[in-house]
Design a protein around this motif. Structure first.
Motif: not given
Ligand code: NDP
Ligand code: MG
Length: 400
Positions: A172-198
């Motif tokens: 939280h100390r401003s001098e370190y300047g951390v604004r946000k964290l970004w978690l990356t996700a692969s999206g898993g095996p159904f990233l390219q599939h429709s909800f119906e396929k899932m």
């Protein structure tokens, strides 16, 4: 001096990766203790290979396992059940506990390790989702060290300045300047599939992760993106941030393992092959570095890195995690318990993959769990966990 390591969850996927590193680095590490649960033949083989001093098995298996070791001429003490895991985690001979049991079953031993002031290499994210504040307080009070193995959290840890690595409130100390964290996700095996396929997904399709080889429960969590939801909650506790400071971005190649965004516009990222041996080796040797045995990244072979905003309709579990984190720990306990029950039901072919999010949402909205106060302890947490499991069992029965 060699570090004496207890690998709790030695028979699992994280256990495999950890033991591969330990086997290659006997000059630095001694395998002091191991635990297993269902896969006891594998545990027996690991006992023959690593000759630990102690091993923990389920209560019902203790006599037979001890007999088997003794017949093989192996002088290894066998302990049993949750008490056995806690005994190993708090043993004065144990320097480092690798917390790699899956689910709520890993919480008591992980918390006990924190209270015994151990160095904890945390894979068991569910422990933080259920008991984040209690765990973090225990680590601070008892001078324990908590190092994340989850690849995203390990990546973020590596991208933060030393002062924040050593004391998360410094973020939280401003001098370190951390604004946000970004978690990356692969999206898993159904990233390219429709909800119906899932909706029609088989167990085999759901556990077939495109980039990572992992245990069944976390593989299903990756398919629903509940895994990223649990990781969001995990990150809030590990890095002392509210959920609105943590973004999730889908990055299908799983090369960037997560990022820290700084106030000057810099994004610091950790990259590597998708191999858990890298974060495990980092945490084992921290603050030094060792050879993990992971394949180095071949940058010339990478064709492109993509970044996509997650679809919260399709991956409702991610939205539920934010909702639960805003509501408080009672809600994150409910969400975790409901999800464990729903995933187990899916793995037994009792419900569809897409029912998991529905069940989780219903449990989260309908269970009136009491808010936890500052003095709440593991009993209070487990009481809510039990209520949520009972309720979710009924939801599964209605659907099955
Ligand atoms: P696995 O299913 O492969 O292994 C789980 C381990 O926990 C096994 O050793 C298993 O024993 C043991 N176990 C299961 N149930 C119990 C129980 N009731 N009591 C005691 N021990 C039990 O899972 P993973 O290794 O994939 O995951 C472990 C943890 O690490 C999870 O919390 C997961 O979210 C986290 N994680 C995993 C990653 C990965 O790449 N695999 C990445 C990041 C985090 P047995 O096999 O003998 O039944
Ligand atoms: Mg992860």
């Amino acid at each position: 001096m060699t570090q004496r390591i207890a690998v709790l969850g030695a028979t699992g996927s994280i256990g495999d990766s950890t033991l591969a590193i330990l086997a290659a680095q006997p000059q630095h590490y001694e395998v002091y203790a191991l635990s297993g649960y269902h896969r006891l033949d594998k545990l027996f083989t690991l006992c023959q290979q690593f000759l630990p001093k102690r091993v923990s098995v389920p209560m019902a298996a203790v006599d037979e396992f001890a007999q088997r070791l003794s017949t093989a001429g192996l002088d290894i003490e066998v302990v049993a059940g949750e008490a056995g895991l806690i005994d190993i985690a708090t043993d004065t001979q144990t320097d480092t506990v690798v917390a790699a049991i899956v689910g709520a079953a890993g919480l008591p031993s992980t918390l006990a390790a924190a209270r015994a002031g151990k160095r904890i290499l945390l894979a068991n994210k569910e422990a933080l989702v259920m008991a984040g504040q209690v765990m973090i307080d225990a680590v601070k009070t008892h001078n324990a060290t908590l190092l994340p193995l989850d690849s995203e959290h390990n990546a973020i840890f590596q991208c933060l300045p030393l002062e924040i690595q050593q004391d998360n409130t410094q973020i939280h100390r401003s001098e370190y300047g951390v604004r946000k964290l970004w978690l990356t996700a692969s999206g898993g095996p159904f990233l390219q599939h429709s909800f119906e396929k899932m909706q029609q997904a088989s167990v085999a399709e759901a556990v077939k992760h495109p980039n990572w080889s992992m245990g069944q429960k976390i593989s299903v969590d990756s398919a629903t993106m509940m895994n990223k939801g649990l990781e969001l909650i995990e990150a809030c506790h590990l890095f002392d941030l509210s959920e609105n400071k943590i973004n999730v971005v889908i990055h299908p190649q799983s090369i960037i393992h997560s990022m820290v965004e700084y106030s000057d516009g810099s994004f610091l990222a950790q990259l590597g092959s998708p191999d858990m041996k890298t974060p495990i080796a980092h945490a084992l040797s921290y603050p030094n570095r060792i050879d993990s045995g992971a394949q180095p990244l071949d940058l010339y072979a990478l064709s492109g890195l993509e970044f996509i905003e997650p679809d919260l309709q399709k991956f409702a579990c991610l939205r539920l995690a934010r909702q639960a984190m805003q509501a408080g720990t009672h809600a994150t306990i409910v969400l975790n318990a409901a999800n464990e029950v729903a995933v187990a039901a899916f793995l037994k072919n009792q419900i569809r993959l897409t029912d998991i999010a529905r069940i989780n949402e219903q449990a989260l909205n309908e269970i009136q769990a009491p808010s936890l106060n500052a003095t709440a302890d593991i009993e209070d947490i487990l009481a809510i966990d039990t209520i949520a499991r009972g309720y979710t069992d009924k939801l599964v029965l209605e659907l099955a």
